[in-house]
Enzyme design. Sequence first.
Site, mmCIF file in Angstrom:
data_model
loop_
_atom_site.group_PDB
_atom_site.id
_atom_site.type_symbol
_atom_site.label_atom_id
_atom_site.label_comp_id
_atom_site.label_asym_id
_atom_site.label_seq_id
_atom_site.Cartn_x
_atom_site.Cartn_y
_atom_site.Cartn_z
ATOM 1 N N LYS A 126 55.159 4.561 -10.910
ATOM 2 C CA LYS A 126 55.671 3.343 -10.248
ATOM 3 C C LYS A 126 55.192 2.080 -10.969
ATOM 4 O O LYS A 126 54.226 2.120 -11.736
ATOM 5 C CB LYS A 126 55.240 3.338 -8.777
ATOM 6 C CG LYS A 126 53.734 3.359 -8.548
ATOM 7 C CD LYS A 126 53.393 3.656 -7.082
ATOM 8 C CE LYS A 126 51.900 3.655 -6.858
ATOM 9 N NZ LYS A 126 51.541 4.148 -5.509
ATOM 10 N N ARG A 170 50.444 4.004 7.180
ATOM 11 C CA ARG A 170 51.443 3.254 6.419
ATOM 12 C C ARG A 170 52.836 3.784 6.758
ATOM 13 O O ARG A 170 53.545 3.209 7.566
ATOM 14 C CB ARG A 170 51.119 3.363 4.926
ATOM 15 C CG ARG A 170 51.925 2.439 4.048
ATOM 16 C CD ARG A 170 51.352 2.344 2.636
ATOM 17 N NE ARG A 170 51.452 3.574 1.869
ATOM 18 C CZ ARG A 170 51.020 3.703 0.605
ATOM 19 N NH1 ARG A 170 50.474 2.667 -0.012
ATOM 20 N NH2 ARG A 170 51.131 4.839 -0.049
ATOM 21 N N HIS A 212 48.743 10.849 2.300
ATOM 22 C CA HIS A 212 48.091 9.962 1.336
ATOM 23 C C HIS A 212 46.708 9.598 1.859
ATOM 24 O O HIS A 212 46.552 9.251 3.022
ATOM 25 C CB HIS A 212 48.947 8.705 1.138
ATOM 26 C CG HIS A 212 48.536 7.877 -0.042
ATOM 27 N ND1 HIS A 212 48.269 8.409 -1.283
ATOM 28 C CD2 HIS A 212 48.346 6.533 -0.168
ATOM 29 C CE1 HIS A 212 47.932 7.433 -2.122
ATOM 30 N NE2 HIS A 212 47.971 6.300 -1.476
ATOM 31 N N ARG A 250 49.064 14.126 -7.020
ATOM 32 C CA ARG A 250 49.773 12.947 -7.539
ATOM 33 C C ARG A 250 48.782 12.078 -8.320
ATOM 34 O O ARG A 250 47.894 11.470 -7.739
ATOM 35 C CB ARG A 250 50.377 12.141 -6.378
ATOM 36 C CG ARG A 250 51.354 12.950 -5.513
ATOM 37 C CD ARG A 250 51.979 12.093 -4.416
ATOM 38 N NE ARG A 250 50.988 11.453 -3.566
ATOM 39 C CZ ARG A 250 50.397 12.019 -2.505
ATOM 40 N NH1 ARG A 250 50.708 13.260 -2.157
ATOM 41 N NH2 ARG A 250 49.510 11.350 -1.812
ATOM 42 N N TYR A 258 43.850 -28.230 -18.961
ATOM 43 C CA TYR A 258 44.246 -28.964 -17.750
ATOM 44 C C TYR A 258 43.051 -29.293 -16.859
ATOM 45 O O TYR A 258 42.179 -28.452 -16.644
ATOM 46 C CB TYR A 258 45.213 -28.122 -16.923
ATOM 47 C CG TYR A 258 46.584 -27.967 -17.532
ATOM 48 C CD1 TYR A 258 47.424 -29.072 -17.706
ATOM 49 C CD2 TYR A 258 47.047 -26.710 -17.913
ATOM 50 C CE1 TYR A 258 48.692 -28.918 -18.253
ATOM 51 C CE2 TYR A 258 48.312 -26.549 -18.455
ATOM 52 C CZ TYR A 258 49.128 -27.659 -18.623
ATOM 53 O OH TYR A 258 50.379 -27.508 -19.160
ATOM 54 N N CYS A 271 46.016 -21.571 -19.367
ATOM 55 C CA CYS A 271 47.332 -22.181 -19.147
ATOM 56 C C CYS A 271 48.387 -21.077 -19.016
ATOM 57 O O CYS A 271 48.063 -19.894 -19.061
ATOM 58 C CB CYS A 271 47.701 -23.083 -20.328
ATOM 59 S SG CYS A 271 46.425 -24.250 -20.818
ATOM 60 N N MET A 272 49.636 -21.473 -18.890
ATOM 61 C CA MET A 272 50.683 -20.464 -18.741
ATOM 62 C C MET A 272 50.821 -19.602 -20.007
ATOM 63 O O MET A 272 51.008 -18.393 -19.926
ATOM 64 C CB MET A 272 52.023 -21.124 -18.410
ATOM 65 C CG MET A 272 53.091 -20.126 -17.986
ATOM 66 S SD MET A 272 54.704 -20.851 -17.708
ATOM 67 C CE MET A 272 54.440 -21.799 -16.225
ATOM 68 N N ASP A 273 50.708 -20.252 -21.178
ATOM 69 C CA ASP A 273 51.004 -19.536 -22.417
ATOM 70 C C ASP A 273 49.884 -19.601 -23.454
ATOM 71 O O ASP A 273 50.032 -19.067 -24.541
ATOM 72 C CB ASP A 273 52.265 -20.137 -23.067
ATOM 73 C CG ASP A 273 53.277 -20.515 -22.037
ATOM 74 O OD1 ASP A 273 53.749 -19.595 -21.347
ATOM 75 O OD2 ASP A 273 53.565 -21.718 -21.880
HETATM 76 C C1 LIG Z 1 50.438 5.015 -5.617
HETATM 77 C C2 LIG Z 1 50.333 6.329 -4.955
HETATM 78 C C3 LIG Z 1 49.662 7.396 -5.560
HETATM 79 C C4 LIG Z 1 48.823 7.232 -6.814
HETATM 80 O O1 LIG Z 1 47.574 6.689 -6.450
HETATM 81 P P1 LIG Z 1 46.381 6.590 -7.541
HETATM 82 O O2 LIG Z 1 45.226 6.082 -6.770
HETATM 83 O O3 LIG Z 1 46.839 5.619 -8.566
HETATM 84 O O4 LIG Z 1 46.215 7.946 -8.081
HETATM 85 C C5 LIG Z 1 49.727 8.639 -4.961
HETATM 86 N N1 LIG Z 1 50.412 8.809 -3.807
HETATM 87 C C6 LIG Z 1 51.032 7.812 -3.174
HETATM 88 C C7 LIG Z 1 51.750 8.085 -1.901
HETATM 89 C C8 LIG Z 1 51.015 6.527 -3.707
HETATM 90 O O5 LIG Z 1 51.630 5.527 -3.070
#
Ligand SMILES: *Cc1c(COP(=O)(O)O)cnc(C)c1O
Length: 396
Positions: free
Chosen positions: A52, A151, A181, A238, A283, A331-333
């Site tokens: 992601k 969540r 999770h 995951r 700045y 700064c920005m850049d």
């Molecule tokens: C983002 C996410 C992960 C990965 O988490 P890490 O801490 O980066 O390993 C796993 N499962 C779910 C549901 C997530 O939203």
Amino acid sequence: MESLNYITSCRTEESAGHDRVWAQIDMDAVLYNMESMRNHIRQETQIIAVLKTNAYGHGAAAIMRELEKVPYVWGYAAATYEEAKELRNQGARKPILLLGYVFPYCYRDLAHSEIRPAVFREDMLAQLSQAAAAEGKPVCVHVALDTGMGRIGVQPDDSGLAFVKKAINTPGVIVEGMFTHFAKADEEDAAPTKRQIALYEGFRDRIREELGYDIPICHCSNSAGIIAFPQANMDAVRAGITLYGLWPSDEVSRTAVPLRPVMSLYSHIVYIKDAGPGVSVSYGGTFTTTKEKTRIATIPVGYGDGYPRSLSGKGYVLICGQKAPILGRVCMDQMMVDVTDIPDAHEGSLCTLIGRDGGCGITMEELGDLSGRFNYELACDINSRVPRIVCGGSLG
Ligand SMILES: *Cc1c(COP(=O)(O)O)cnc(C)c1O
């Protein structure tokens, strides 16, 4: 969707004296981190690579292409339909799981593109069923179970069981997986995570016993779970932050799963000037020189690239293997750094914003702390103005 151009070769200081900024992505480190996790979990457990937010800012397409060939990678996880679709467009053939709520406009394409949504709302089941009928193809889904994150997800109780029963009996919907999770797997106290695992296992057993259904892919662990809770390595885990060689927190073991950081961030000095005392820099003039002579270097990177403005007057970069503190505001850049004590620094010198230079290093974690952020956030914030340059790996 943005599509970054990947240049699959490493640049060196000599060849690249004019590059404004680039994030070097070390694909060998990605493969090292995968192997390292693999060696720590059960051999039957597969890994879902969490890609992601453009692979936490590292560039999802290139990493996906590398992981397509790794046999123990079951597939990928994305946050949004658009991210998943982009992975498909870039050639992903493995399954893709969506970790959050997915809006109905894309349900037909989920069936078509074999993208797995997380399910936890009843209205999703009927709508997915319709989409599957319209496409003439079933949708695989993963039930989200809330065991303590608060969540998304159904509850591990009778209401959740009724949902799973309904999902199993919905035409065109295949319950392929179920996940939960962890909220605190990266903390020293293991008790809350153990409670989450127990809730998950109890609920999975109820599905087996009361509904006669064996969920094919059960998964709980995030990166912290992979490192600290081997009992949660079920059918899959995951892996997010660890894939990128970064740590979920400073409370997890740094030895169980050795990691190598994947991203380094580089630039070059574009201008050097000598200033006497009383010269204000950047700045707001929050920094004014006091010394007889200050050597000030300008670096062409700023918060417009995702480099935190909160590092103003606090952060530093590495030049010639030495620390050069940031002077005044980012700064920005552009930003200015102090190279008074680095006589070898010259216009065109390599500047390391994240990574190693000689005996010195700046980690994403350190920069996260210094900027009042979080390593995950900092990596995600390095934006599309910064080219990702891939080196190593089998494609490099
Ligand atoms: C983002 C996410 C992960 C990965 O988490 P890490 O801490 O980066 O390993 C796993 N499962 C779910 C549901 C997530 O939203």
